[in-house]
Design a protein around this motif. Structure first.
Motif, PDB file in Angstrom:
ATOM      1  N   ARG A  13      45.286  39.282  41.439  1.00  0.00           N
ATOM      2  CA  ARG A  13      44.096  39.932  41.981  1.00  0.00           C
ATOM      3  C   ARG A  13      44.359  40.683  43.286  1.00  0.00           C
ATOM      4  NH1 ARG A  13      42.360  35.902  38.654  1.00  0.00           N
ATOM      5  NH2 ARG A  13      40.371  36.255  37.584  1.00  0.00           N
ATOM      6  N   HIS A  15      35.238  41.211  28.034  1.00  0.00           N
ATOM      7  CA  HIS A  15      35.739  40.170  28.927  1.00  0.00           C
ATOM      8  C   HIS A  15      36.015  38.896  28.143  1.00  0.00           C
ATOM      9  CE1 HIS A  15      36.530  37.587  32.269  1.00  0.00           C
ATOM     10  NE2 HIS A  15      35.629  36.733  31.828  1.00  0.00           N
ATOM     11  N   ALA A  48      37.554  34.787  28.763  1.00  0.00           N
ATOM     12  CA  ALA A  48      37.958  33.754  29.717  1.00  0.00           C
ATOM     13  C   ALA A  48      39.470  33.587  29.679  1.00  0.00           C
ATOM     14  CB  ALA A  48      37.266  32.437  29.393  1.00  0.00           C
ATOM     15  N   THR A  81      39.208  42.463  30.393  1.00  0.00           N
ATOM     16  CA  THR A  81      39.474  41.611  31.558  1.00  0.00           C
ATOM     17  C   THR A  81      39.633  40.159  31.131  1.00  0.00           C
ATOM     18  OG1 THR A  81      37.095  41.338  32.005  1.00  0.00           O
ATOM     19  CG2 THR A  81      38.270  43.072  33.217  1.00  0.00           C
ATOM     20  N   PHE A  83      39.773  36.108  32.932  1.00  0.00           N
ATOM     21  CA  PHE A  83      39.615  35.264  34.110  1.00  0.00           C
ATOM     22  C   PHE A  83      40.880  34.451  34.349  1.00  0.00           C
ATOM     23  CE2 PHE A  83      38.312  31.339  36.274  1.00  0.00           C
ATOM     24  CZ  PHE A  83      37.713  31.894  37.400  1.00  0.00           C
ATOM     25  N   SER A  84      41.493  33.971  33.277  1.00  0.00           N
ATOM     26  CA  SER A  84      42.612  33.041  33.379  1.00  0.00           C
ATOM     27  C   SER A  84      43.960  33.733  33.246  1.00  0.00           C
ATOM     28  CB  SER A  84      42.489  31.974  32.283  1.00  0.00           C
ATOM     29  OG  SER A  84      43.692  31.261  32.134  1.00  0.00           O
ATOM     30  N   TYR A  99      42.868  41.515  35.409  1.00  0.00           N
ATOM     31  CA  TYR A  99      42.145  40.312  35.793  1.00  0.00           C
ATOM     32  C   TYR A  99      40.714  40.706  36.150  1.00  0.00           C
ATOM     33  CZ  TYR A  99      46.174  37.147  36.172  1.00  0.00           C
ATOM     34  OH  TYR A  99      47.249  36.344  35.904  1.00  0.00           O
ATOM     35  N   LEU A 100      39.783  39.764  35.961  1.00  0.00           N
ATOM     36  CA  LEU A 100      38.410  39.990  36.397  1.00  0.00           C
ATOM     37  C   LEU A 100      38.314  39.722  37.889  1.00  0.00           C
ATOM     38  CD1 LEU A 100      35.404  40.502  35.545  1.00  0.00           C
ATOM     39  CD2 LEU A 100      35.159  38.015  35.534  1.00  0.00           C
ATOM     40  N   ILE A 138      36.823  38.498  41.314  1.00  0.00           N
ATOM     41  CA  ILE A 138      35.935  37.366  41.590  1.00  0.00           C
ATOM     42  C   ILE A 138      34.487  37.856  41.652  1.00  0.00           C
ATOM     43  CG2 ILE A 138      35.304  35.654  43.335  1.00  0.00           C
ATOM     44  CD1 ILE A 138      37.777  34.914  41.779  1.00  0.00           C
ATOM     45  N   ASP A 139      33.575  37.023  41.151  1.00  0.00           N
ATOM     46  CA  ASP A 139      32.170  37.406  41.025  1.00  0.00           C
ATOM     47  C   ASP A 139      31.446  37.382  42.371  1.00  0.00           C
ATOM     48  OD1 ASP A 139      29.776  38.091  39.707  1.00  0.00           O
ATOM     49  OD2 ASP A 139      29.180  35.985  39.602  1.00  0.00           O
ATOM     50  N   GLU A 150      31.251  32.134  29.752  1.00  0.00           N
ATOM     51  CA  GLU A 150      31.443  32.715  31.079  1.00  0.00           C
ATOM     52  C   GLU A 150      30.233  33.593  31.379  1.00  0.00           C
ATOM     53  OE1 GLU A 150      34.982  34.340  32.653  1.00  0.00           O
ATOM     54  OE2 GLU A 150      36.062  32.464  32.407  1.00  0.00           O
ATOM     55  N   TRP A 210      28.493  35.206  34.639  1.00  0.00           N
ATOM     56  CA  TRP A 210      28.690  35.505  36.052  1.00  0.00           C
ATOM     57  C   TRP A 210      27.451  36.199  36.615  1.00  0.00           C
ATOM     58  CZ3 TRP A 210      32.458  32.782  37.844  1.00  0.00           C
ATOM     59  CH2 TRP A 210      33.591  32.517  37.058  1.00  0.00           C
TER      60      TRP A 210
END
Length: 405
Positions: free
Chosen positions: A33, A54, A56, A83, A85-86, A103-104, A106-107, A130, A132
């Motif tokens: 990130r 998206h 996870a 995208t 998250f992991s 990568y996503l 951060i929200d 997920e 957000w």
């Protein structure tokens, strides 16, 4: 409640930062990130519309992949942004050729605005879960359609508790839910969300297509020869301890272990559990003293082969059931393999269905493993039931595509 959500996001970032000092996945989470927005700006043309998918992690990617690829088959000119998250999803699929993969971020309120400005989505598709807050609110404010596919909900989730108002608000940003079962739809209706249809699980479409055209694995064919084979997929230490008793009891069988973690210490642990007649996949083609066919246990020390390995099996053991929960049973069932797994499967409807159909067994001990192995080793009916279950459940992708276009 929003203040607590913001605080929770910040605390999570701090925890990940601390863990990154000694945990490889956390380190990838942080590293991936850094300079992320500059990377997106360089790769994505904000002047063009995109479809944003998206996921996870890797499992959700494979689950939503049929929808992504069907969409591109119908509209090849569409631009796709994916995208994760992991790190376990991103690191394996970062070179996926049909999309720009990131990568996503951060929200946060700032990140959601900046990210959406950069990718300019015409629609957004989240797979399974997920939710957000800031991303969903920003999509709603911009009137961008947001779909949740292969969604599954349970009564014990926070959305359905008396104190879950904040989280119910997040769900209200979703344009349409495509859920796996009737219970999920009823739960959504119970909180006033009627924009849902039972489409089924897109994983059935994915595993069905995979079973139609598996990759040919020459080394595996040579290892197996004509022996019946147990494929052990996504195993953990607890699984492997139980499985280690099987080779001695069934010398005519071959065993293939594809562990969930392939770091060196775990592979060495498996070798200690299976000391006689085991070999790593990475050395199958080296100059071994014994012919490949003489080994009884093959340890797969790479990622990406498992979905094709099931093609060579007669029976499957699926790992994870002594931890957080079992891994993918459907990949094995699609090839007509009865499946055995540990006791923690309550969150997986397909596992429950396969048990009812006589195509799966849950075990909690070595004795139960031996009993289940004996049962399925000579049971062709279970194999037929497993394959038919997958065949009968496919079709979710078509329902979703017809609605969102």
């Amino acid at each position: 409640m929003l203040l607590l959500y913001r605080l929770g996001i910040r605390v999570y970032q701090v925890i990940i930062l601390i863990f990154s000092l000694f945990n490889s996945k956390a380190k990838l989470f942080i590293k991936g990130r850094k300079n992320l927005f500059n990377e997106i700006k360089q790769q994505v043309d904000a002047g063009e519309k995109h479809v944003w998918f998206h996921f996870a992690s890797l499992g959700e990617f494979e689950q939503g992949r049929p929808v992504l690829e069907k969409l591109l088959a119908l509209f090849p000119a569409k631009k796709i942004v994916v995208t994760f998250f992991s790190p376990s999803g991103y690191e394996i699929r970062k070179n996926y050729p049909l999309a720009d993969v990131f990568y996503l971020p951060i929200d946060t309120a700032q990140n959601s605005k900046r990210f959406l400005e950069l990718i300019n989505p015409e629609m957004v598709i989240f797979t399974k879960y997920e939710f957000w807050y800031f991303y969903f609110e920003e999509l709603r404010n911009r009137n961008i359609p947001l779909y949740v596919i292969s969604g599954i909900f349970r009564p014990n989730q926070v959305f359905f508790k008396w104190y879950g108002g904040f989280y119910r608000q997040i769900l209200k940003a979703v344009s349409y839910f495509f859920v796996q079962n009737e219970e999920s739809k009823r739960l959504l209706i119970s909180i006033g969300l009627v924009n849902a249809v039972v489409s089924g699980d897109t994983r059935f479409d994915r595993v069905y297509e995979n079973a139609k055209s598996p990759k040919k694995l020459t080394e595996v064919e040579a290892f197996i020869g004509s022996s019946p084979t147990l494929i052990c997929g996504s195993t953990w230490l607890e699984d492997e301890k139980l499985l280690s008793a099987l080779p001695e009891n069934y010398p005519d069988w071959k065993f293939i272990i594809a562990p969930h973690e392939i770091h060196e210490s775990h592979i060495e642990s498996i070798e200690k559990q299976f000391p006689l007649g085991s070999v790593r996949f990475s050395v199958l083609n080296s100059n071994n003293r014994r012919p490949t066919a003489e080994y009884q246990t093959l340890i797969v020390d790479n990622i990406g082969m498992l979905s094709s390995l099931y093609h060579y099996g007669k029976l499957a053991y699926i790992g994870g059931g002594f931890g957080a929960g079992i891994h993918n049973t459907l990949e094995a069932a699609a090839f007509g393999l009865p499946v055995i797994f540990g006791p923690k499967y309550d969150k997986f409807q397909e596992a429950k269905d396969l048990i009812v159909l006589g195509a799966a067994k849950s075990i909690s001990s070595g004795e139960e493993l031996l009993t289940a192995f004996e049962l399925f080793a000579a049971n062709e009916t279970a194999s037929i039931a497993a394959k038919k279950y997958v065949d009968d459940q496919k079709g979710a992708t078509e329902i979703i595509i017809q609605h969102i276009l």
